[in-house]
Design an enzyme around this catalytic site. Structure first.
Site, PDB file in Angstrom:
ATOM      1  N   TYR A 138      12.456  31.891   4.780  1.00  0.00           N
ATOM      2  CA  TYR A 138      11.192  32.594   5.044  1.00  0.00           C
ATOM      3  C   TYR A 138      11.025  32.933   6.520  1.00  0.00           C
ATOM      4  O   TYR A 138      11.461  32.174   7.394  1.00  0.00           O
ATOM      5  CB  TYR A 138      10.014  31.718   4.622  1.00  0.00           C
ATOM      6  CG  TYR A 138       9.827  31.615   3.130  1.00  0.00           C
ATOM      7  CD1 TYR A 138       9.786  32.755   2.324  1.00  0.00           C
ATOM      8  CD2 TYR A 138       9.685  30.377   2.526  1.00  0.00           C
ATOM      9  CE1 TYR A 138       9.600  32.650   0.956  1.00  0.00           C
ATOM     10  CE2 TYR A 138       9.492  30.262   1.155  1.00  0.00           C
ATOM     11  CZ  TYR A 138       9.448  31.404   0.373  1.00  0.00           C
ATOM     12  OH  TYR A 138       9.264  31.306  -0.966  1.00  0.00           O
ATOM     13  N   LYS A 146       0.843  -1.206   0.000  1.00  0.00           N
ATOM     14  CA  LYS A 146       0.000   0.000   0.000  1.00  0.00           C
ATOM     15  C   LYS A 146       0.877   1.255   0.000  1.00  0.00           C
ATOM     16  O   LYS A 146       2.069   1.187   0.323  1.00  0.00           O
ATOM     17  CB  LYS A 146      -0.914  -0.016   1.225  1.00  0.00           C
ATOM     18  CG  LYS A 146      -0.172   0.019   2.568  1.00  0.00           C
ATOM     19  CD  LYS A 146      -1.099  -0.307   3.730  1.00  0.00           C
ATOM     20  CE  LYS A 146      -0.346  -0.314   5.057  1.00  0.00           C
ATOM     21  NZ  LYS A 146      -1.183  -0.855   6.156  1.00  0.00           N
TER      22      LYS A 146
HETATM   23  C1  LIG Z   1      -0.309  -1.787   6.926  1.00  0.00           C
HETATM   24  C2  LIG Z   1      -0.805  -3.088   7.413  1.00  0.00           C
HETATM   25  C3  LIG Z   1       0.070  -4.179   7.604  1.00  0.00           C
HETATM   26  C4  LIG Z   1       1.573  -4.048   7.497  1.00  0.00           C
HETATM   27  O1  LIG Z   1       2.123  -3.648   8.737  1.00  0.00           O
HETATM   28  P1  LIG Z   1       3.706  -3.476   8.940  1.00  0.00           P
HETATM   29  O2  LIG Z   1       3.842  -3.031  10.350  1.00  0.00           O
HETATM   30  O3  LIG Z   1       4.134  -2.424   7.980  1.00  0.00           O
HETATM   31  O4  LIG Z   1       4.331  -4.791   8.649  1.00  0.00           O
HETATM   32  C5  LIG Z   1      -0.473  -5.407   7.915  1.00  0.00           C
HETATM   33  N1  LIG Z   1      -1.815  -5.556   8.077  1.00  0.00           N
HETATM   34  C6  LIG Z   1      -2.685  -4.524   7.948  1.00  0.00           C
HETATM   35  C7  LIG Z   1      -4.123  -4.750   8.172  1.00  0.00           C
HETATM   36  C8  LIG Z   1      -2.201  -3.260   7.629  1.00  0.00           C
HETATM   37  O5  LIG Z   1      -3.056  -2.235   7.522  1.00  0.00           O
END
Ligand SMILES: *Cc1c(COP(=O)(O)O)cnc(C)c1O
Length: 368
Positions: A264, A38
Site C-alpha cells: 500500500y 492478565k
Molecule cells: C502486571 C503487574 C505485575 C507483573 O509485572 P511483571 O513485570 O510482568 O513481572 C505485578 N504487579 C502488578 C500490580 C502488575 O500490574
C-alpha cells in the site's frame, strides 16, 4: 515440532515450568508465588497457563480486570485470584465468582464494603493497594487511619494483604528510588499492623523486583513477564526461556524489477532485481505498522528477512532476495533464538507490548 503450516503461536509449557522453577529458586521456601496472568497471560493463553501453573502448585493468580478472573473461574481455576484493577460495576460479580479485589482508593473501598454488606458477606478477602511512588493506583501512606476506621465499622471484609508496586525495579540507576519505595511500604505496613490485631500478607515485587530486590520479597511475590521468559536484562534473559514462538509460512514469492513498488501507498520501491515473500500476518495479528518499512524482520532459513513497505492488516511482505526459500516454507517471527525482545526493540518498544499484542485470531498451539 512439525513445521508451521499457517500462522501459529506455539506455547512451550516446559519452558513455563523452567521459568517458574527458576524464579522460585530465588525465593525463601516460605515466600508465596503469585502468577500474573492478565492480558491472556501476556498474549499466550490465560486458561492453559493458569491450569498448568495451578498443577505446579502456584499459590495465587492475578488478573487486571474482573472479566479475566471470571474466564479463569469458568475454566475451573480454583486458586485465589486477585483482581488488580476492578471497577465497582463488577463488585457483585467479584463476590459471586470468589475473586479478590484490590482496593486502591476511598471510593472503591467504600463501594466494595457496601456491596459486601448487601451480599451478607463475612470476612470477604480484600487486598489494599498503596502508592509508594508509581503514582498509578493506590492509597497514600497517610490514608492508613482512614482505611482502618472503615474496616473497624464492618464485619464484611478482611484484609488479606497489603501491597504496592515498584516503578523501576529493572533499572539499576533508580536503585535509590526503589529502596525508598520499599522503606515507605515497610512504614505503611508497620502503621497498619500496629492498629489491627491480625497480620495481612505483604507483597511488592514484580519479576525484576524478585531478581533485583530480595529484601522486598516479603510474604509473596508477583511475577508476570519472567514466567513468560523475559528478565528485563541480558543477564536474566539468559536464565529464562521465552515460552511463546510466533511462526508463519511464505504464502507467495514475487520477483520484482528495479523501480517496482511493494504494498500500500507504494511505500517500498525496489533498488534492483529483488525477491519478496508475502506472509499471512499483519497489524490485525499484532505486528503493528511501526515494524514496517525496514524496521522489523522475520527469520527464514536462519536468515533475517526485513519487512518492506507498510504492514497490512493481514499480511507483511519481506525481502528474501538473498535467501534460498520457497512458497510454503516456515517463517519465524520470534522464538527462543530470535527473541520477541529483539524484535520489539526494532520498533522502540518492549517485549511486554509485542507479546501482549498477538491477537486472538492467531491460533495457539501448546507443547507439553
Ligand atoms: C502486571 C503487574 C505485575 C507483573 O509485572 P511483571 O513485570 O510482568 O513481572 C505485578 N504487579 C502488578 C500490580 C502488575 O500490574
Amino acid at each position: 515440532m512439525p513445521k508451521a503450516q499457517e500462522t501459529v503461536l506455539e506455547i512451550d509449557l516446559k519452558a513455563l515450568k523452567h521459568n517458574f522453577e527458576y524464579l522460585q529458586s530465588k525465593l525463601d521456601s516460605s515466600t508465596k508465588f503469585l502468577a500474573v496472568v492478565k492480558a491472556f497471560a501476556y498474549g499466550s493463553d490465560a486458561v492453559e497457563i493458569a491450569k498448568y501453573l495451578q498443577d505446579l502448585q502456584v499459590d495465587y493468580f492475578a488478573v487486571a480486570y474482573v472479566n479475566e478472573g471470571v474466564a479463569l473461574r469458568d475454566a475451573g481455576i480454583t486458586k485465589p485470584i486477585l483482581v488488580l484493577h476492578p471497577q465497582p460495576i463488577h463488585f457483585k460479580t467479584i463476590i459471586e465468582r470468589c475473586l479478590e479485589p484490590s482496593l486502591y482508593n476511598a471510593k472503591v473501598l467504600n463501594e466494595f464494603i457496601s456491596v459486601a454488606e448487601k451480599e451478607n458477606q463475612n470476612n470477604y478477602p480484600v487486598h489494599i493497594k498503596f502508592n509508594t511512588g508509581l503514582n498509578r493506583l493506590g492509597f497514600w501512606e497517610n490514608d492508613v487511619d482512614y482505611i482502618i476506621s472503615k474496616l473497624q465499622n464492618t464485619q464484611s471484609v478482611i484484609v488479606k494483604s497489603l501491597f504496592s508496586h515498584l516503578a523501576a525495579s529493572e533499572d539499576e540507576n533508580e536503585k535509590e528510588f526503589t529502596l525508598n519505595q520499599i522503606s515507605r511500604f515497610k512504614k505503611i505496613a508497620e502503621a497498619f499492623f500496629s492498629k489491627v490485631n491480625y497480620r495481612p500478607w505483604l507483597h511488592m515485587t514484580n519479576t525484576s523486583g524478585i531478581l533485583n530486590y530480595p529484601e522486598a520479597h516479603f510474604d509473596m511475590v508477583r511475577s508476570g513477564i519472567g514466567l513468560y521468559g523475559f528478565g528485563n536484562s541480558d543477564k536474566e534473559n539468559k536464565n529464562l526461556k521465552p515460552i511463546a514462538s510466533l511462526k508463519s509460512i511464505i504464502s507467495q514469492i514475487h520477483m520484482i524489477e528495479k523501480g517496482e513498488s511493494v504494498g500500500y501507498n507504494r511505500a517500498y520501491k525496489a533498488l534492483g532485481f529483488e525477491k519478496t515473500a508475502t506472509i499471512p500476518l499483519g497489524h490485525a495479528d499484532g505486528i503493528g505498522r511501526q515494524y514496517g518499512n525496514g524496521k522489523g524482520f522475520v527469520t527464514i532459513k536462519g536468515k533475517h528477512a526485513y519487512i518492506i513497505g507498510n504492514v497490512c492488516m493481514d499480511m507483511i511482505m519481506v525481502n528474501i532476495t538473498d535467501i534460498d526459500c520457497k512458497e510454503g516454507d516456515e517463517v519465524v517471527v520470534f522464538d527462543s533464538y530470535s527473541s520477541a525482545e529483539a524484535l520489539a526493540q526494532t520498533a522502540n518498544t518492549i517485549s511486554y507490548e509485542l507479546i501482549t499484542s498477538i491477537s486472538q485470531r492467531v491460533k495457539r498451539v501448546f507443547l507439553k
